[in-house]
Write a protein that holds these residues in place. Structure first.
Motif, short mmCIF file in Angstrom:
data_model
loop_
_atom_site.label_atom_id
_atom_site.label_comp_id
_atom_site.label_asym_id
_atom_site.label_seq_id
_atom_site.Cartn_x
_atom_site.Cartn_y
_atom_site.Cartn_z
N ASP A 136 41.65 50.42 -26.33
CA ASP A 136 42.04 51.57 -27.14
C ASP A 136 43.35 52.18 -26.62
N ARG A 217 41.82 53.14 -38.51
CA ARG A 217 40.70 52.24 -38.20
C ARG A 217 39.67 52.22 -39.33
N LEU A 223 41.66 47.18 -35.80
CA LEU A 223 42.99 47.64 -35.44
C LEU A 223 43.34 47.32 -33.98
#
Length: 451
Positions: A136, A217, A223
């Motif tokens: 992330d 997302r 993503l």
């Protein structure tokens, strides 16, 4: 703080977490950058589980002293490391706040620079520092740099491993998503501290994290994978760019701080820009964010001979002189007045070091010796009994760049105002003060430090 407890005695750490940490070897000390948040807390547990019995795991906590709970977070890190029997180093740094929260020069960037400065100083040869960045974080970094207009190097994202000070930085969780880390932390019943600044959407990264990325997302669920793939492709391109630049640098006869403009002119604009950026990074600096590289390079390469084109950046500048391009680093300020050189410890003069030492047993004390810079009109007598000549013209013949001439330490022997010039930096030293120093009984040692 998110409450929890230590992992149950029967808890088994998943291999997806352990393998990249367990495979680390050939290090003297293994450090974990511990912020007290979920990610770094989990990583410290895993590192202690995989390498703790060997006694090589250490933790470092950087207290930026910016958040109201900074002291509580530090106390949490101390208690956690005490429970895990992991030595902890705590460093408090002062970060100057900026009103421009969203800019690269804002509080986020200042805190990052302060943090990495401490970590670089901490690293010794064969040390490894683990940081808990995950997929992330990588996706966020790539998107953030894309919005800032970064090139291929920036879009390569965070490397899984790179040099840091005298050691190395490794990100073993970069392939895992935060949701996976959070699930494992909850199953392990860990405790961690929530940083209130992570919800402040005045900061660009938090705005992306809480507003932009969830929306994107929802449309493209994969993503993270997509952006990490982009980062990998850009990293490959950047590797090829560096290899090309290195080959061209060698073929053009580039030196550490100098490159011929004649060879550079034979390259395309893209190759010129790639080579210059590579050169700057090799010297340990960040290439400047130039809006029009084409114009900047044209000025450096093709401005008239009577011009002194310069491209300034943080900590250095690019300057041209007599057909060569120079990378000029920011220098240490020089003394404002002349300095007396006494026998004994070396005297500092900017990046220079000057020392007066006896040869055998000197017949008499040295005459007054002083160090100064050019004031104009100086003359140099290169050989005993020879004619003196203009120092300015002599330096021009040696092709010494103007900015270097202004910093050269000039050494005079004799009373101020009537002393004789006996040394010019490391370019020349009178026979009276060099070699056997038979005439004066004293040797002058002039050395220049490399940047």
């Amino acid at each position: 703080m998110t409450q929890g407890a230590e992992p149950d005695s029967g808890f088994c750490w998943p291999e997806a977490l352990c393998v990249p940490v367990r495979e680390l070897s050939d290090f003297s000390r293994l450090w974990v950058a511990l912020s007290g948040g979920l990610d770094s807390t989990l990583l410290l547990h895993v590192a202690a589980h995989c390498h703790g019995p060997a006694g090589t795991v250490n933790a470092v906590h950087i207290n930026h002293q910016l958040q109201p709970n900074a002291s509580k977070t530090e106390a949490f890190c101390r208690a956690l490391c005490a429970d895990l029997k992991v030595p902890l180093v705590v460093e408090r740094v002062s970060v100057e706040a900026s009103n421009d929260h969203g800019s690269s020069g804002g509080i986020e960037e200042a805190a990052r620079n302060a943090r990495y400065g401490v970590l670089e100083e901490l690293m010794r040869p064969r040390d490894i520092l683990l940081m808990a960045h995950h997929a992330d974080d990588q996706a966020e970094t790539v998107l953030f740099r894309m919005l800032r207009g970064s090139g291929v190097a920036g879009l390569a994202g965070m490397p899984a491993s790179r040099a840091l000070g005298a050691g190395r930085l490794v990100r073993p969780l970069l392939h895992l998503e935060r949701s996976e880390l959070e699930r494992w932390a909850q199953v392990a019943r860990l405790s961690w501290v929530n940083d209130p600044s992570n919800t402040d959407e005045r900061f660009d990264r938090n705005f992306l994290r809480h507003r932009v990325l969830p929306l994107v997302r929802s449309r493209w669920p994969g993503l993270n994978r997509r952006l990490c793939h982009t980062a990998g492709a850009c990293a490959e391109s950047e590797t090829l760019n560096r290899k090309l630049a290195e080959l061209q640098w060698q073929s053009l006869g580039g030196e550490r701080d100098r490159l011929s403009t004649s060879g550079l002119k034979t390259l395309s604009l893209a190759e010129q820009r790639n080579l210059i950026r590579w050169w700057i990074r090799e010297r340990g600096f960040q290439p400047p964010s130039v809006g029009n590289w084409q114009q900047s390079l044209h000025d450096l390469l093709f401005a008239g001979e009577d011009r002194e084109p310069e491209l300034r950046a943080e900590g250095f500048s690019l300057r041209r002189f007599q057909g060569d391009l120079y990378l000029v680093t920011k220098k240490i300020p020089l003394p404002q007045t002349s300095v007396v050189l006494e026998p004994g410890p070396a005297q500092r003069w900017g990046e220079w070091s000057l020392k007066l030492e006896p040869v055998a047993i000197p017949k008499s004390p040295p005459p007054p010796i002083r160090i100064s810079t050019r004031q104009g009109g100086e003359r140099v007598r290169l050989h005993p009994g020879g004619l003196s000549r203009s120092l300015k013209k002599w330096l021009q013949e040696l092709r010494v760049p103007p900015w270097e001439r202004a910093r050269l330490p000039l050494v005079f022997a004799g009373p101020e105002g009537s002393g004789e010039l006996v040394a010019v930096g490391d370019l020349w030293c009178s026979e009276q003060y060099s070699g056997g120093a038979h005439a004066a009984g004293w040797r002058l040692v002039v050395e220049r430090e490399c940047d």
